[in-house]
Every structure is written in C-alpha cells, then in structure tokens.
Design a protein around this motif. Structure first.
Motif, short mmCIF file in Angstrom:
data_model
loop_
_atom_site.label_atom_id
_atom_site.label_comp_id
_atom_site.label_asym_id
_atom_site.label_seq_id
_atom_site.Cartn_x
_atom_site.Cartn_y
_atom_site.Cartn_z
N THR A 181 60.79 139.13 37.60
CA THR A 181 61.66 140.36 37.14
C THR A 181 61.16 141.32 38.13
N GLU A 182 62.31 142.52 38.54
CA GLU A 182 61.88 143.56 39.32
C GLU A 182 61.47 144.74 38.30
N ASN A 183 60.66 145.75 38.92
CA ASN A 183 60.26 146.99 38.15
C ASN A 183 59.29 146.83 36.89
N ASN A 184 58.72 145.69 36.98
CA ASN A 184 57.94 145.25 35.95
C ASN A 184 58.72 145.15 34.55
N LEU A 185 59.90 144.55 34.69
CA LEU A 185 60.68 144.57 33.34
C LEU A 185 60.26 143.39 32.61
N PRO A 186 60.31 143.15 31.19
CA PRO A 186 59.83 142.18 30.48
C PRO A 186 60.63 140.62 31.03
N ASN A 187 59.77 139.68 31.07
CA ASN A 187 60.29 138.52 31.60
C ASN A 187 60.50 137.55 30.29
N GLY A 188 60.30 137.86 29.22
CA GLY A 188 60.23 136.98 27.87
C GLY A 188 61.12 137.65 26.76
N ALA A 189 60.69 137.20 25.77
CA ALA A 189 61.61 137.72 24.58
C ALA A 189 61.30 139.19 24.18
N THR A 190 62.52 139.81 24.09
CA THR A 190 62.55 141.15 23.44
C THR A 190 63.27 141.26 22.12
N VAL A 191 63.02 142.37 21.33
CA VAL A 191 63.77 142.33 19.96
C VAL A 191 65.27 142.14 20.27
N LEU A 192 65.63 142.85 21.36
CA LEU A 192 67.02 142.96 21.54
C LEU A 192 67.79 141.85 22.11
N SER A 193 67.10 140.95 22.87
CA SER A 193 67.35 139.50 23.34
C SER A 193 67.22 138.73 22.18
N ILE A 194 66.49 138.70 21.33
CA ILE A 194 66.22 137.71 20.40
C ILE A 194 67.24 138.11 19.47
N MET A 195 67.80 139.40 18.81
CA MET A 195 68.72 139.69 17.81
C MET A 195 70.12 139.16 18.46
#
Length: 247
Positions: A181-195
C-alpha cells in the motif's frame, strides 16, 4: 470465548522475504507448526511447499490442528489451470484448507466472467475433496464499492452452484498481507472492510486476515461475526499480549 478456536496461525514468508536461507526458513516454519500444535490453534497456514512437513508433524503429534495453504499467492493472476494444479498438489500433500487469491485485478478491469469461472471451478475442486475453500479478495487493493461487489460475486457464484450445506465451507477472506500500500495505509483487515464483507458475503463466512494484533482486536472481529482470524502473532494474541508482527 476460546479465541484459539478462531486463530489461523500464519507463516507465509519465503526465505528471500525473510532474509534467511531456505533451510533456516524451513526451521522457522517448523517452529510455527509446533507452536500451533502446542497451543491447539484452529489451523496452521503455510506455503504449499511446507504442507507435507506440517502433515507429518501434526500426524506424529496426534494433533487436531488443521493445515491451510495459499494458492496462486499473493497476486492471484496465474490463471485457472495454474490455480487448479497448485490446489490439487496441496490436496495430495495433506492440506485441509485452500486459500485462493482471486484475480482481483481482472475483476477491477471488468472481467467478471473470468472471476466467476475460477470461483466456480476451484470451489468445486475443494468441496469435492472435502476441503474448506477461502477466497482472498485483497481489500487493500479495492475501494469500498469493489469490496461490496467482489464479496457479493463470490457469494452469488457459491449459492447459485452449490448446496446450502456447503456454504459454511466457503469463506470470503480479506487479505494476503503482502499487498504493497501507499502512505503506510493498512494492507490487511480493517473494521470497515470486514463489516462490508460480512454484509455482502453472507451467508458465507468471513475470515479477517492481517492487521489483527491484539486479543481485543481479535475479540472485536469475532463479535462482528468473523469465523476465522489469520495472524502471524497468534500466540501473543491468545495470551492477551499485542504482537508486532506485520501480518
């Protein structure tokens, strides 16, 4: 809650990625396998070349730990025949779970028919061999709309072609943990993506992979509704500690 029942302890680095020799990397993988046996995690997730090693160790230990491996990892664009051949070999070596990386780039380009065919044929292979199948959609490579669409696509292929009793064995999974990912953004699960995945993949189960680093985060994922959590810090999480692992 016994969080260990949800944990897929994960080691997916190659020797070059780990900056060590091949023999050293095999030793690291063996230590992860032994830890999974000792801690009685749900599953040990390893590269295909480690599956036969894990099968022998788990059999020798008379353990119930399942073995998972990744297929067409980490980019998912090798094509259907390559996916099937790699999966067949993993089955022959003793894998229980097959975690396929879907061709998310083809999906983003609008090639939905390609996705439907690989989801159908690879899921069919897994279910015919009594394996659990997981489809990695790589949420960090997708926007919110695409997460919704790809989760629903997997669901729709499965419910259109398989029996209701099979749904529990086909997961939608968030991440490889290897996407840059760019700018150190998460590359795994986040609460939003999982929801978003839970809302649009149901009735298929969801696996949150990558980014879960504490017991509290794991507990929250289970509370949301995930059935599996992939992490390379499973022992720390299980013992109420935080992990600094990158996955």
């Amino acid at each position: 809650m016994n969080i260990k029942e949800y944990l897929d302890s994960t080691y997916l680095k190659t020797a070059s990625q780990a900056g060590i020799t091949e023999s050293q990397n095999i030793l690291v993988a063996k230590n992860f396998i032994q830890e999974a046996i000792d801690e009685n995690f749900k599953l040990i997730m390893i590269r295909p070349n480690m599956v036969s090693i894990a099968r022998k160790m788990i059999t020798d230990a008379n353990s119930n730990v399942d073995i998972g491996t990744v297929i067409d990892f980490p980019e998912g664009k090798s094509g259907l025949e390559a996916k099937l051949n790699e999966a067949i070999q993993a089955i022959q070596h003793g894998a229980d779970d097959l975690d396929f990386v879907c061709n998310y780039e083809a999906f983003k380009e609008g090639n939905v028919d390609l996705l439907k065919e690989e989801i159908l044929k690879c899921t069919q292979l897994g279910l015919e061999n009594n394996k659990v199948v997981k489809w990695i959609i790589e949420v960090a490579a997708l926007n919110e709309k695409q997460i919704i669409q790809l989760s629903a696509l997997v669901k729709n292929v499965v419910i259109s072609n398989f029996k209701e009793k099979d749904y529990v064995s086909v997961f939608v999974k968030s991440s490889t943990g290897f996407y840059q990912t760019e700018n150190n953004l998460p590359n795994g699960a986040t609460v939003l993506s999982i929801m978003l995945m839970l809302e649009n993949a149901s009735p298929l189960p969801v696996k949150a992979a990558g980014g879960v680093r504490t017991y509290q985060e794991a507990f929250e994922m289970v509370r949301l509704g995930v059935k599996r959590i992939g992490t390379s810090g499973a022992k720390a999480i299980a013992h109420g500690e935080s992990t600094q692992s990158g996955y």
